[in-house]
Design a protein around this motif. Structure first.
Motif, PDB file in Angstrom:
ATOM      1  N   ASP A  23       0.809  -1.220   0.000  1.00 24.32           N
ATOM      2  CA  ASP A  23       0.000   0.000   0.000  1.00 24.32           C
ATOM      3  C   ASP A  23       0.844   1.273   0.000  1.00 24.32           C
ATOM      4  O   ASP A  23       0.333   2.349  -0.324  1.00 24.32           O
ATOM      5  CB  ASP A  23      -0.949   0.018   1.202  1.00 24.32           C
ATOM      6  CG  ASP A  23      -2.101  -0.970   1.049  1.00 24.32           C
ATOM      7  OD1 ASP A  23      -2.370  -1.427  -0.083  1.00 24.32           O
ATOM      8  OD2 ASP A  23      -2.727  -1.291   2.085  1.00 24.32           O
ATOM      9  N   TYR A  25       3.114   1.767  -2.109  1.00 20.87           N
ATOM     10  CA  TYR A  25       3.458   1.977  -3.516  1.00 20.87           C
ATOM     11  C   TYR A  25       2.265   2.527  -4.280  1.00 20.87           C
ATOM     12  O   TYR A  25       1.141   2.058  -4.114  1.00 20.87           O
ATOM     13  CB  TYR A  25       3.943   0.669  -4.143  1.00 20.87           C
ATOM     14  CG  TYR A  25       5.295   0.265  -3.619  1.00 20.87           C
ATOM     15  CD1 TYR A  25       6.462   0.708  -4.230  1.00 20.87           C
ATOM     16  CD2 TYR A  25       5.411  -0.522  -2.472  1.00 20.87           C
ATOM     17  CE1 TYR A  25       7.708   0.370  -3.722  1.00 20.87           C
ATOM     18  CE2 TYR A  25       6.654  -0.857  -1.965  1.00 20.87           C
ATOM     19  CZ  TYR A  25       7.793  -0.407  -2.593  1.00 20.87           C
ATOM     20  OH  TYR A  25       9.021  -0.730  -2.084  1.00 20.87           O
ATOM     21  N   ALA A  26       2.530   3.507  -5.125  1.00 15.76           N
ATOM     22  CA  ALA A  26       1.488   4.097  -5.965  1.00 15.76           C
ATOM     23  C   ALA A  26       1.091   3.111  -7.057  1.00 15.76           C
ATOM     24  O   ALA A  26       1.905   2.283  -7.481  1.00 15.76           O
ATOM     25  CB  ALA A  26       2.013   5.382  -6.602  1.00 15.76           C
ATOM     26  N   ALA A  29       3.544   1.725  -9.957  1.00 17.92           N
ATOM     27  CA  ALA A  29       4.926   1.940  -9.519  1.00 17.92           C
ATOM     28  C   ALA A  29       5.861   0.956 -10.204  1.00 17.92           C
ATOM     29  O   ALA A  29       5.498  -0.200 -10.446  1.00 17.92           O
ATOM     30  CB  ALA A  29       5.036   1.785  -8.009  1.00 17.92           C
ATOM     31  N   THR A 118       5.956  10.222  -4.913  1.00 15.23           N
ATOM     32  CA  THR A 118       4.991  11.192  -5.415  1.00 15.23           C
ATOM     33  C   THR A 118       3.759  11.121  -4.528  1.00 15.23           C
ATOM     34  O   THR A 118       3.230  10.032  -4.288  1.00 15.23           O
ATOM     35  CB  THR A 118       4.594  10.900  -6.875  1.00 15.23           C
ATOM     36  OG1 THR A 118       5.770  10.927  -7.695  1.00 15.23           O
ATOM     37  CG2 THR A 118       3.592  11.920  -7.388  1.00 15.23           C
ATOM     38  N   ASP A 119       3.325  12.271  -4.030  1.00 15.41           N
ATOM     39  CA  ASP A 119       2.140  12.346  -3.175  1.00 15.41           C
ATOM     40  C   ASP A 119       2.197  11.342  -2.022  1.00 15.41           C
ATOM     41  O   ASP A 119       1.204  10.699  -1.677  1.00 15.41           O
ATOM     42  CB  ASP A 119       0.863  12.137  -3.997  1.00 15.41           C
ATOM     43  CG  ASP A 119       0.659  13.222  -5.042  1.00 15.41           C
ATOM     44  OD1 ASP A 119       1.041  14.386  -4.768  1.00 15.41           O
ATOM     45  OD2 ASP A 119       0.148  12.914  -6.135  1.00 15.41           O
ATOM     46  N   GLN A 121       3.642   8.445  -1.797  1.00 14.96           N
ATOM     47  CA  GLN A 121       3.744   7.022  -2.125  1.00 14.96           C
ATOM     48  C   GLN A 121       4.968   6.782  -2.990  1.00 14.96           C
ATOM     49  O   GLN A 121       5.378   7.643  -3.765  1.00 14.96           O
ATOM     50  CB  GLN A 121       2.494   6.543  -2.875  1.00 14.96           C
ATOM     51  CG  GLN A 121       1.260   6.428  -2.000  1.00 14.96           C
ATOM     52  CD  GLN A 121       0.143   5.753  -2.766  1.00 14.96           C
ATOM     53  OE1 GLN A 121      -0.347   6.299  -3.752  1.00 14.96           O
ATOM     54  NE2 GLN A 121      -0.248   4.577  -2.316  1.00 14.96           N
ATOM     55  N   THR A 123       6.930   5.512  -6.070  1.00 16.17           N
ATOM     56  CA  THR A 123       6.634   5.268  -7.480  1.00 16.17           C
ATOM     57  C   THR A 123       7.710   4.427  -8.151  1.00 16.17           C
ATOM     58  O   THR A 123       7.540   3.982  -9.272  1.00 16.17           O
ATOM     59  CB  THR A 123       6.483   6.600  -8.242  1.00 16.17           C
ATOM     60  OG1 THR A 123       7.674   7.361  -8.081  1.00 16.17           O
ATOM     61  CG2 THR A 123       5.267   7.374  -7.726  1.00 16.17           C
TER      62      THR A 123
END
Length: 131
Positions: A23, A25-26, A29, A118-119, A121, A123
Protein backbone atom coordinates in the motif's frame (compact mmCIF):
# COMPACT_ATOMS: atom_id res chain seq x y z
CA UNK A 1 7.87 11.31 3.17
CA UNK A 2 9.21 11.47 6.72
CA UNK A 3 11.36 9.07 8.71
CA UNK A 4 8.23 8.19 10.71
CA UNK A 5 6.42 7.28 7.48
CA UNK A 6 9.33 5.09 6.43
CA UNK A 7 9.53 3.48 9.87
CA UNK A 8 5.86 2.43 9.46
CA UNK A 9 6.76 0.91 6.09
CA UNK A 10 9.75 -0.94 7.58
CA UNK A 11 7.68 -2.15 10.53
CA UNK A 12 5.05 -3.57 8.16
CA UNK A 13 7.80 -5.29 6.17
CA UNK A 14 9.39 -6.76 9.30
CA UNK A 15 5.94 -7.94 10.43
CA UNK A 16 5.47 -9.62 7.01
CA UNK A 17 2.31 -7.59 6.39
CA UNK A 18 2.83 -7.59 2.63
CA UNK A 19 -0.47 -5.86 1.86
CA UNK A 20 0.40 -2.95 4.17
CA UNK A 21 3.86 -2.75 2.58
CA UNK A 22 2.42 -2.80 -0.93
CA UNK A 23 0.00 0.00 0.00
CA UNK A 24 3.01 2.34 0.27
CA UNK A 25 3.46 1.98 -3.52
CA UNK A 26 1.49 4.10 -5.96
CA UNK A 27 -0.54 2.34 -8.66
CA UNK A 28 1.75 1.61 -11.60
CA UNK A 29 4.93 1.94 -9.52
CA UNK A 30 8.09 0.57 -11.08
CA UNK A 31 8.93 -2.17 -8.62
CA UNK A 32 11.63 -4.69 -9.39
CA UNK A 33 14.04 -6.38 -7.03
CA UNK A 34 17.23 -7.71 -8.62
CA UNK A 35 15.42 -8.62 -11.82
CA UNK A 36 12.18 -9.81 -10.22
CA UNK A 37 9.07 -7.90 -11.36
CA UNK A 38 7.00 -7.12 -8.25
CA UNK A 39 4.63 -4.63 -9.87
CA UNK A 40 1.47 -6.49 -8.79
CA UNK A 41 0.31 -7.16 -5.26
CA UNK A 42 0.17 -10.89 -6.01
CA UNK A 43 3.73 -10.99 -7.38
CA UNK A 44 4.94 -9.03 -4.35
CA UNK A 45 3.20 -11.42 -1.92
CA UNK A 46 4.38 -14.52 -3.79
CA UNK A 47 8.02 -13.45 -3.90
CA UNK A 48 8.34 -12.33 -0.30
CA UNK A 49 6.14 -15.16 0.98
CA UNK A 50 8.48 -17.68 -0.64
CA UNK A 51 11.65 -15.90 0.47
CA UNK A 52 10.52 -15.34 4.05
CA UNK A 53 9.38 -18.93 4.35
CA UNK A 54 13.07 -19.80 4.10
CA UNK A 55 14.89 -16.84 5.67
CA UNK A 56 14.51 -14.19 8.33
CA UNK A 57 15.34 -10.84 6.73
CA UNK A 58 15.90 -7.64 8.68
CA UNK A 59 17.14 -4.18 7.77
CA UNK A 60 19.24 -1.98 10.01
CA UNK A 61 19.14 1.60 8.74
CA UNK A 62 22.42 3.46 9.20
CA UNK A 63 21.80 6.57 7.11
CA UNK A 64 18.50 8.05 5.98
CA UNK A 65 17.51 11.06 3.89
CA UNK A 66 14.04 12.01 2.67
CA UNK A 67 12.08 14.72 0.94
CA UNK A 68 8.72 14.98 -0.79
CA UNK A 69 10.30 13.42 -3.89
CA UNK A 70 12.70 10.76 -2.61
CA UNK A 71 13.87 8.50 0.17
CA UNK A 72 17.46 7.32 0.21
CA UNK A 73 18.97 5.04 2.78
CA UNK A 74 22.04 3.01 3.54
CA UNK A 75 21.82 -0.02 5.74
CA UNK A 76 22.62 -3.62 6.36
CA UNK A 77 20.28 -6.39 5.28
CA UNK A 78 20.70 -9.41 7.56
CA UNK A 79 19.51 -12.72 6.17
CA UNK A 80 19.41 -15.80 8.38
CA UNK A 81 18.24 -19.09 6.88
CA UNK A 82 15.49 -20.87 8.82
CA UNK A 83 15.73 -23.80 6.44
CA UNK A 84 17.81 -24.66 3.41
CA UNK A 85 17.11 -22.50 0.39
CA UNK A 86 18.57 -24.59 -2.41
CA UNK A 87 19.53 -23.71 -5.95
CA UNK A 88 16.79 -26.08 -7.12
CA UNK A 89 14.12 -24.34 -5.03
CA UNK A 90 15.27 -20.96 -6.32
CA UNK A 91 15.25 -22.20 -9.93
CA UNK A 92 11.73 -23.59 -9.50
CA UNK A 93 10.63 -20.03 -8.61
CA UNK A 94 12.58 -18.48 -11.51
CA UNK A 95 15.05 -16.92 -9.06
CA UNK A 96 18.34 -18.23 -10.42
CA UNK A 97 20.01 -14.86 -9.75
CA UNK A 98 19.79 -15.44 -5.98
CA UNK A 99 22.28 -17.47 -3.98
CA UNK A 100 21.39 -20.60 -2.03
CA UNK A 101 21.75 -20.46 1.74
CA UNK A 102 21.78 -23.30 4.25
CA UNK A 103 19.79 -23.44 7.48
CA UNK A 104 21.61 -21.50 10.19
CA UNK A 105 23.81 -19.51 7.82
CA UNK A 106 23.80 -15.73 8.06
CA UNK A 107 24.55 -13.21 5.33
CA UNK A 108 24.92 -9.49 5.97
CA UNK A 109 24.70 -7.29 2.90
CA UNK A 110 25.31 -3.54 2.75
CA UNK A 111 22.57 -2.07 0.62
CA UNK A 112 21.74 1.35 -0.76
CA UNK A 113 18.03 1.82 -1.44
CA UNK A 114 16.59 4.75 -3.38
CA UNK A 115 12.84 5.37 -3.64
CA UNK A 116 11.09 7.91 -5.83
CA UNK A 117 8.09 9.45 -4.07
CA UNK A 118 4.99 11.19 -5.42
CA UNK A 119 2.14 12.35 -3.18
CA UNK A 120 3.53 10.34 -0.25
CA UNK A 121 3.74 7.02 -2.13
CA UNK A 122 6.66 5.19 -3.69
CA UNK A 123 6.63 5.27 -7.48
CA UNK A 124 9.88 3.39 -7.97
CA UNK A 125 12.68 1.77 -6.04
CA UNK A 126 16.30 0.91 -6.88
CA UNK A 127 18.71 -1.14 -4.81
CA UNK A 128 22.46 -1.60 -4.97
CA UNK A 129 24.61 -3.99 -2.98
CA UNK A 130 28.02 -2.81 -1.84
CA UNK A 131 30.99 -4.64 -0.40
Amino acid sequence: MTREDYDRYAAAFNARDYDAVYDFYAPGAHLTFFGVDLATREAFRDFYGFLHDHVEETLTIERFAASDELVALEGVIRIEARKDLTAEALAAQGLEQFFPIRKGEVQELRQYIHYHVTDGQFTGVSCALME
